[in-house]
Design a protein around this motif. Sequence first.
Motif, PDB file in Angstrom:
ATOM      1  N   VAL A   1      -4.700  -6.303   1.204  1.00  0.00           N
ATOM      2  CA  VAL A   1      -6.040  -5.716   1.199  1.00  0.00           C
ATOM      3  C   VAL A   1      -6.949  -6.616   2.027  1.00  0.00           C
ATOM      4  O   VAL A   1      -7.026  -7.827   1.784  1.00  0.00           O
TER       5      VAL A   1
ATOM      6  N   ASN B   1      -7.228  -2.226  -7.163  1.00  0.00           N
ATOM      7  CA  ASN B   1      -8.219  -1.241  -7.589  1.00  0.00           C
ATOM      8  C   ASN B   1      -7.833  -0.631  -8.939  1.00  0.00           C
ATOM      9  O   ASN B   1      -7.818   0.580  -9.107  1.00  0.00           O
TER      10      ASN B   1
ATOM     11  N   ASN C   1      -8.655  -0.204   4.730  1.00  0.00           N
ATOM     12  CA  ASN C   1      -8.854  -1.464   4.015  1.00  0.00           C
ATOM     13  C   ASN C   1      -7.560  -2.211   3.741  1.00  0.00           C
ATOM     14  O   ASN C   1      -7.564  -3.204   3.028  1.00  0.00           O
TER      15      ASN C   1
ATOM     16  N   ARG D   1      -6.322   7.920   2.233  1.00  0.00           N
ATOM     17  CA  ARG D   1      -6.316   6.977   1.127  1.00  0.00           C
ATOM     18  C   ARG D   1      -4.895   6.628   0.714  1.00  0.00           C
ATOM     19  O   ARG D   1      -3.970   7.410   0.922  1.00  0.00           O
TER      20      ARG D   1
ATOM     21  N   ILE E   1      -7.487   3.637  -2.564  1.00  0.00           N
ATOM     22  CA  ILE E   1      -8.437   2.936  -1.700  1.00  0.00           C
ATOM     23  C   ILE E   1      -8.253   3.476  -0.282  1.00  0.00           C
ATOM     24  O   ILE E   1      -7.235   4.092   0.029  1.00  0.00           O
ATOM     25  N   HIS E   2      -9.242   3.251   0.558  1.00  0.00           N
ATOM     26  CA  HIS E   2      -9.175   3.774   1.918  1.00  0.00           C
ATOM     27  C   HIS E   2      -8.112   3.035   2.719  1.00  0.00           C
ATOM     28  O   HIS E   2      -7.944   1.826   2.581  1.00  0.00           O
TER      29      HIS E   2
ATOM     30  N   ALA F   1     -10.325  -5.724   2.792  1.00  0.00           N
ATOM     31  CA  ALA F   1     -11.737  -5.482   2.508  1.00  0.00           C
ATOM     32  C   ALA F   1     -11.888  -4.974   1.085  1.00  0.00           C
ATOM     33  O   ALA F   1     -10.967  -4.381   0.535  1.00  0.00           O
ATOM     34  N   GLY F   2     -13.046  -5.207   0.502  1.00  0.00           N
ATOM     35  CA  GLY F   2     -13.320  -4.725  -0.848  1.00  0.00           C
ATOM     36  C   GLY F   2     -13.214  -5.836  -1.886  1.00  0.00           C
ATOM     37  O   GLY F   2     -12.947  -6.991  -1.567  1.00  0.00           O
ATOM     38  N   HIS F   3     -13.385  -5.482  -3.151  1.00  0.00           N
ATOM     39  CA  HIS F   3     -13.386  -6.494  -4.203  1.00  0.00           C
ATOM     40  C   HIS F   3     -12.002  -7.034  -4.521  1.00  0.00           C
ATOM     41  O   HIS F   3     -11.875  -8.052  -5.189  1.00  0.00           O
ATOM     42  N   ASP F   4     -10.963  -6.391  -4.024  1.00  0.00           N
ATOM     43  CA  ASP F   4      -9.591  -6.880  -4.208  1.00  0.00           C
ATOM     44  C   ASP F   4      -9.066  -7.538  -2.932  1.00  0.00           C
ATOM     45  O   ASP F   4      -7.853  -7.669  -2.748  1.00  0.00           O
ATOM     46  N   LYS F   5      -9.951  -7.989  -2.061  1.00  0.00           N
ATOM     47  CA  LYS F   5      -9.576  -8.581  -0.779  1.00  0.00           C
ATOM     48  C   LYS F   5      -8.606  -9.750  -0.982  1.00  0.00           C
ATOM     49  O   LYS F   5      -8.818 -10.602  -1.840  1.00  0.00           O
TER      50      LYS F   5
ATOM     51  N   GLU G   1      -3.958   2.444 -11.277  1.00  0.00           N
ATOM     52  CA  GLU G   1      -4.470   2.159  -9.943  1.00  0.00           C
ATOM     53  C   GLU G   1      -5.179   3.380  -9.380  1.00  0.00           C
ATOM     54  O   GLU G   1      -4.691   4.492  -9.517  1.00  0.00           O
TER      55      GLU G   1
END
Length: 123
Positions: free
Chosen positions: A15, A43, A73, A36, A69-70, A17-21, A66
């Motif tokens: 990953v 996520n 990302n 997606r 996610i895009h 990008a995002g909060h799970d980077k 789960e």
Amino acid sequence: MANSLHVKKGDTVKVIAGHDKGKVGEIIAVFPKENRVIVEGVNVVKKHQAANPQAGQNSGGIVETEAPIHASNVALVVSGKGKNAKTTRVGYKRVEVTKRRPDGTEYTATRSVRIARATGEEI
């Protein structure tokens, strides 16, 4: 016609990008129309689920699952594990293959294969 993505089910991705980077996981499901993907362990959301005896679910409760996610990302992992995983962009190359007709004769054709931009190797 549905869009094609740079990743497929079963690929190991990181990953970006995002909060799970930084998390690395395997792709569980791909949704090309929505661009997606669902990645294992990324996520994770809590879902309140009621018991449904007709469907064989005798216990309800809060279930962690789960969410998609895009696809932009995530990056394909070529080598390494965890935080040290080396990622690459995906390219495509046409290669010649020999195919066989139902009557037994052979002919050459081309097919598209994915290649890792970082190494140039076939994925």
